[in-house]
Motif scaffolding. Structure first.
Motif, PDB file in Angstrom:
ATOM      1  N   PHE A 181     -93.090 124.189 -69.074  1.00 27.26           N
ATOM      2  CA  PHE A 181     -94.200 124.096 -70.027  1.00 27.26           C
ATOM      3  C   PHE A 181     -94.362 125.394 -70.827  1.00 27.26           C
ATOM      4  O   PHE A 181     -94.699 125.358 -72.014  1.00 27.26           O
ATOM      5  CB  PHE A 181     -95.503 123.768 -69.294  1.00 27.26           C
ATOM      6  N   PHE A 182     -94.121 126.529 -70.174  1.00 28.02           N
ATOM      7  CA  PHE A 182     -94.227 127.809 -70.873  1.00 28.02           C
ATOM      8  C   PHE A 182     -93.161 127.911 -71.963  1.00 28.02           C
ATOM      9  O   PHE A 182     -93.406 128.437 -73.049  1.00 28.02           O
ATOM     10  CB  PHE A 182     -94.084 128.959 -69.872  1.00 28.02           C
ATOM     11  N   GLY A 183     -91.964 127.381 -71.680  1.00 29.10           N
ATOM     12  CA  GLY A 183     -90.923 127.362 -72.694  1.00 29.10           C
ATOM     13  C   GLY A 183     -91.312 126.523 -73.901  1.00 29.10           C
ATOM     14  O   GLY A 183     -91.102 126.918 -75.055  1.00 29.10           O
ATOM     15  N   LEU A 184     -91.893 125.334 -73.634  1.00 33.30           N
ATOM     16  CA  LEU A 184     -92.382 124.498 -74.735  1.00 33.30           C
ATOM     17  C   LEU A 184     -93.481 125.207 -75.517  1.00 33.30           C
ATOM     18  O   LEU A 184     -93.569 125.093 -76.753  1.00 33.30           O
ATOM     19  CB  LEU A 184     -92.897 123.174 -74.179  1.00 33.30           C
ATOM     20  N   TYR A 185     -94.327 125.946 -74.799  1.00 29.56           N
ATOM     21  CA  TYR A 185     -95.404 126.696 -75.443  1.00 29.56           C
ATOM     22  C   TYR A 185     -94.836 127.732 -76.404  1.00 29.56           C
ATOM     23  O   TYR A 185     -95.313 127.883 -77.534  1.00 29.56           O
ATOM     24  CB  TYR A 185     -96.253 127.356 -74.365  1.00 29.56           C
ATOM     25  N   PHE A 186     -93.804 128.450 -75.986  1.00 26.70           N
ATOM     26  CA  PHE A 186     -93.168 129.445 -76.856  1.00 26.70           C
ATOM     27  C   PHE A 186     -92.663 128.790 -78.134  1.00 26.70           C
ATOM     28  O   PHE A 186     -92.887 129.304 -79.242  1.00 26.70           O
ATOM     29  CB  PHE A 186     -91.998 130.109 -76.125  1.00 26.70           C
ATOM     30  N   LEU A 187     -91.952 127.680 -78.001  1.00 28.34           N
ATOM     31  CA  LEU A 187     -91.401 127.011 -79.172  1.00 28.34           C
ATOM     32  C   LEU A 187     -92.499 126.521 -80.106  1.00 28.34           C
ATOM     33  O   LEU A 187     -92.386 126.625 -81.332  1.00 28.34           O
ATOM     34  CB  LEU A 187     -90.522 125.845 -78.734  1.00 28.34           C
ATOM     35  N   ALA A 188     -93.574 125.967 -79.537  1.00 29.78           N
ATOM     36  CA  ALA A 188     -94.664 125.434 -80.360  1.00 29.78           C
ATOM     37  C   ALA A 188     -95.400 126.547 -81.104  1.00 29.78           C
ATOM     38  O   ALA A 188     -95.685 126.418 -82.303  1.00 29.78           O
ATOM     39  CB  ALA A 188     -95.639 124.640 -79.491  1.00 29.78           C
ATOM     40  N   VAL A 189     -95.718 127.635 -80.411  1.00 30.15           N
ATOM     41  CA  VAL A 189     -96.403 128.751 -81.080  1.00 30.15           C
ATOM     42  C   VAL A 189     -95.497 129.365 -82.139  1.00 30.15           C
ATOM     43  O   VAL A 189     -95.941 129.706 -83.238  1.00 30.15           O
ATOM     44  CB  VAL A 189     -96.854 129.811 -80.061  1.00 30.15           C
ATOM     45  N   GLY A 190     -94.212 129.512 -81.817  1.00 35.17           N
ATOM     46  CA  GLY A 190     -93.279 130.034 -82.806  1.00 35.17           C
ATOM     47  C   GLY A 190     -93.216 129.165 -84.054  1.00 35.17           C
ATOM     48  O   GLY A 190     -93.102 129.672 -85.173  1.00 35.17           O
ATOM     49  N   ALA A 191     -93.322 127.843 -83.871  1.00 34.93           N
ATOM     50  CA  ALA A 191     -93.316 126.925 -85.018  1.00 34.93           C
ATOM     51  C   ALA A 191     -94.628 126.964 -85.785  1.00 34.93           C
ATOM     52  O   ALA A 191     -94.658 126.744 -87.004  1.00 34.93           O
ATOM     53  CB  ALA A 191     -93.034 125.506 -84.537  1.00 34.93           C
ATOM     54  N   ALA A 192     -95.731 127.258 -85.090  1.00 32.54           N
ATOM     55  CA  ALA A 192     -97.043 127.278 -85.744  1.00 32.54           C
ATOM     56  C   ALA A 192     -97.278 128.542 -86.556  1.00 32.54           C
ATOM     57  O   ALA A 192     -98.009 128.516 -87.544  1.00 32.54           O
ATOM     58  CB  ALA A 192     -98.145 127.126 -84.688  1.00 32.54           C
ATOM     59  N   ARG A 193     -96.681 129.657 -86.152  1.00 31.68           N
ATOM     60  CA  ARG A 193     -97.000 130.938 -86.754  1.00 31.68           C
ATOM     61  C   ARG A 193     -96.693 131.066 -88.247  1.00 31.68           C
ATOM     62  O   ARG A 193     -97.457 131.710 -88.976  1.00 31.68           O
ATOM     63  CB  ARG A 193     -96.323 132.063 -85.979  1.00 31.68           C
ATOM     64  N   PRO A 194     -95.607 130.481 -88.777  1.00 34.56           N
ATOM     65  CA  PRO A 194     -95.373 130.635 -90.214  1.00 34.56           C
ATOM     66  C   PRO A 194     -96.477 130.047 -91.078  1.00 34.56           C
ATOM     67  O   PRO A 194     -96.686 130.485 -92.217  1.00 34.56           O
ATOM     68  CB  PRO A 194     -94.045 129.886 -90.439  1.00 34.56           C
ATOM     69  N   GLY A 195     -97.217 129.061 -90.569  1.00 32.29           N
ATOM     70  CA  GLY A 195     -98.235 128.402 -91.373  1.00 32.29           C
ATOM     71  C   GLY A 195     -99.620 128.991 -91.260  1.00 32.29           C
ATOM     72  O   GLY A 195    -100.515 128.615 -92.033  1.00 32.29           O
ATOM     73  N   THR A 196     -99.829 129.904 -90.322  1.00 29.70           N
ATOM     74  CA  THR A 196    -101.161 130.476 -90.147  1.00 29.70           C
ATOM     75  C   THR A 196    -101.064 131.757 -89.327  1.00 29.70           C
ATOM     76  O   THR A 196     -99.999 132.095 -88.804  1.00 29.70           O
ATOM     77  CB  THR A 196    -102.101 129.460 -89.469  1.00 29.70           C
ATOM     78  N   ASN A 197    -102.191 132.463 -89.230  1.00 30.86           N
ATOM     79  CA  ASN A 197    -102.166 133.752 -88.543  1.00 30.86           C
ATOM     80  C   ASN A 197    -102.268 133.583 -87.030  1.00 30.86           C
ATOM     81  O   ASN A 197    -102.644 132.524 -86.524  1.00 30.86           O
ATOM     82  CB  ASN A 197    -103.289 134.657 -89.060  1.00 30.86           C
ATOM     83  N   ALA A 198    -101.935 134.662 -86.319  1.00 28.51           N
ATOM     84  CA  ALA A 198    -101.906 134.627 -84.859  1.00 28.51           C
ATOM     85  C   ALA A 198    -103.273 134.302 -84.276  1.00 28.51           C
ATOM     86  O   ALA A 198    -103.388 133.582 -83.278  1.00 28.51           O
ATOM     87  CB  ALA A 198    -101.406 135.970 -84.320  1.00 28.51           C
ATOM     88  N   ALA A 199    -104.323 134.848 -84.887  1.00 27.01           N
ATOM     89  CA  ALA A 199    -105.672 134.652 -84.357  1.00 27.01           C
ATOM     90  C   ALA A 199    -106.079 133.179 -84.404  1.00 27.01           C
ATOM     91  O   ALA A 199    -106.620 132.639 -83.432  1.00 27.01           O
ATOM     92  CB  ALA A 199    -106.668 135.505 -85.139  1.00 27.01           C
ATOM     93  N   ARG A 200    -105.829 132.510 -85.523  1.00 27.18           N
ATOM     94  CA  ARG A 200    -106.206 131.100 -85.637  1.00 27.18           C
ATOM     95  C   ARG A 200    -105.384 130.232 -84.691  1.00 27.18           C
ATOM     96  O   ARG A 200    -105.913 129.313 -84.066  1.00 27.18           O
ATOM     97  CB  ARG A 200    -106.059 130.623 -87.091  1.00 27.18           C
ATOM     98  N   VAL A 201    -104.090 130.499 -84.597  1.00 28.46           N
ATOM     99  CA  VAL A 201    -103.248 129.729 -83.679  1.00 28.46           C
ATOM    100  C   VAL A 201    -103.779 129.851 -82.256  1.00 28.46           C
ATOM    101  O   VAL A 201    -103.932 128.853 -81.535  1.00 28.46           O
ATOM    102  CB  VAL A 201    -101.789 130.213 -83.754  1.00 28.46           C
ATOM    103  N   THR A 202    -104.062 131.099 -81.834  1.00 25.13           N
ATOM    104  CA  THR A 202    -104.521 131.318 -80.462  1.00 25.13           C
ATOM    105  C   THR A 202    -105.878 130.672 -80.214  1.00 25.13           C
ATOM    106  O   THR A 202    -106.106 130.059 -79.160  1.00 25.13           O
ATOM    107  CB  THR A 202    -104.605 132.828 -80.158  1.00 25.13           C
ATOM    108  N   PHE A 203    -106.797 130.796 -81.167  1.00 22.93           N
ATOM    109  CA  PHE A 203    -108.125 130.208 -81.002  1.00 22.93           C
ATOM    110  C   PHE A 203    -108.044 128.680 -80.939  1.00 22.93           C
ATOM    111  O   PHE A 203    -108.624 128.054 -80.048  1.00 22.93           O
ATOM    112  CB  PHE A 203    -109.047 130.628 -82.147  1.00 22.93           C
ATOM    113  N   GLU A 204    -107.322 128.076 -81.864  1.00 20.86           N
ATOM    114  CA  GLU A 204    -107.299 126.618 -81.929  1.00 20.86           C
ATOM    115  C   GLU A 204    -106.563 125.995 -80.742  1.00 20.86           C
ATOM    116  O   GLU A 204    -107.011 124.973 -80.195  1.00 20.86           O
ATOM    117  CB  GLU A 204    -106.669 126.172 -83.246  1.00 20.86           C
ATOM    118  N   LEU A 205    -105.466 126.593 -80.316  1.00 24.63           N
ATOM    119  CA  LEU A 205    -104.784 126.033 -79.135  1.00 24.63           C
ATOM    120  C   LEU A 205    -105.651 126.217 -77.892  1.00 24.63           C
ATOM    121  O   LEU A 205    -105.615 125.377 -76.973  1.00 24.63           O
ATOM    122  CB  LEU A 205    -103.401 126.657 -78.959  1.00 24.63           C
TER     123      LEU A 205
END
Length: 334
Positions: A181-205
């Motif tokens: 699951f942690f591996g999937l998490y890495f891939l998903a966050v890596g895919a999310a980051r180009p579209g928004t900032n780190a703070a929003r990704v972390t807060f929303e997830l």
């Protein structure tokens, strides 16, 4: 239609001529600090006076105010930066992180901290496997070599407790699932980051994760609220240090570093977790484990992204991605 014969990491193994070296260094520092912040979490889960699902819920929920403030500050500071909200990768990251914490907290209670952390930090292996299976992405030979070296070092950290033990078998299995699951998490966050900032990704997830974990804790825990001030302090430390600090810095790093390399740096978490377990619970650290930690650092160095300077000096034999045009020009010069 044929594709160019290249080897690459998930986010490009080469930094590229125009890449900001300072940004890379910031990402590396953020990744190291994230690993250190998350390494204290197994010890804190053991110290909590609530069950594993309740502690998982509180560690995320108590971090939400800090993450929201960080998100607002980041978007005021950079008003023109992309800020896509609740994208599919972010939602998937929240679901993957729910699975990660669900199995992670259970494993911590059923095996040694060293074992639980080692199997959970095998995420790089799952990043490579899922990246290839789901996204058809390959990694360079240097990255694979670094991964194997890190796995060898991690094995040295837990070799004394890897012998089959029925009392720990379930906990070890849960930790292996955590790593997936942690591996999937890495891939998903890596895919999310180009579209928004780190703070929003972390807060929303985190909003998604805390909502699901609340339902799990409500139905499966005898009680959710801690019974003492010290219990609240442990949960607050989990939320502020391990989640707001650890996951927040991880999101920052994944916007600046290749995904596989970032997941390799997280192996440092197993070293720090072993040290915390030794200090707090008396789990011994042997010379072999210390050597394993050194081997992990060596593996991270082997897999490091190559710089333009490395390429100019011919040091990028295995890890770099070359543009088709660059290779074509080289052939013409010959």
């Amino acid at each position: 239609m044929s594709q160019p014969d290249t080897e690459y990491d998930m986010r490009s193994q080469s930094l590229g001529e125009s890449e900001d070296t300072k940004g890379f260094l910031l990402g590396l520092v953020a990744m190291i600090l994230a690993a250190l912040a998350m390494s204290i979490s197994p010890s804190l889960v053991r110290l909590a006076d609530v069950g594993p699902f309740a502690s998982a819920f509180w560690r995320v929920f108590l971090a939400l105010p800090i993450l929201w403030i960080w998100m607002r500050y980041a978007e005021v500071a950079e008003p023109n930066a992309p800020r896509a909200s609740f994208t599919i990768p972010t939602i998937l990251a929240g679901i993957a992180f729910t699975g990660d914490l669900f199995f992670w907290h259970l494993s911590i209670m059923r095996t040694t901290i060293a074992n639980a952390t080692f199997f959970a930090t095998m995420a790089p292996l799952w990043v490579v496997i899922f990246g290839w299976l789901l996204l058809r992405q390959r990694v360079s030979r240097a990255t694979l070599l670094g991964l194997l070296v890190c796995l060898a070092g991690g094995t040295a950290l837990v070799v004394q407790s890897l012998a089959f033990n029925p009392d720990r078998a379930v906990g070890d299995a849960l930790a292996i699932i955590t790593g997936a699951f942690f591996g999937l998490y890495f891939l998903a966050v890596g895919a999310a980051r180009p579209g928004t900032n780190a703070a929003r990704v972390t807060f929303e997830l985190s909003v998604i994760t805390s909502a699901i974990l609340f339902l799990i804790a409500f139905f499966f825990e005898p009680r959710i609220l801690p019974q003492s001030i010290s219990g609240w302090c442990v949960l607050l430390a989990l939320g502020l240090i391990s989640h707001a600090g650890g996951q927040g810095l991880l999101s920052v790093a994944l916007g600046r570093l290749p995904t596989v390399f970032s997941s390799l740096v997280i192996f440092l978490e197993s070293i720090a977790a072993a040290l915390f377990a030794w200090f707090l619970f008396g789990e011994n650290v042997t010379l072999l484990q210390a050597l394993g930690g050194i081997v992990i650092v060596a593996g991270i160095w082997i897999a490091r992204p190559r710089t333009p300077e490395d390429r100019r000096h011919g040091k990028c034999r295995m890890g770099c991605r070359y543009r088709v045009s660059e290779r074509s020009q080289s052939m013409k010069r010959r």
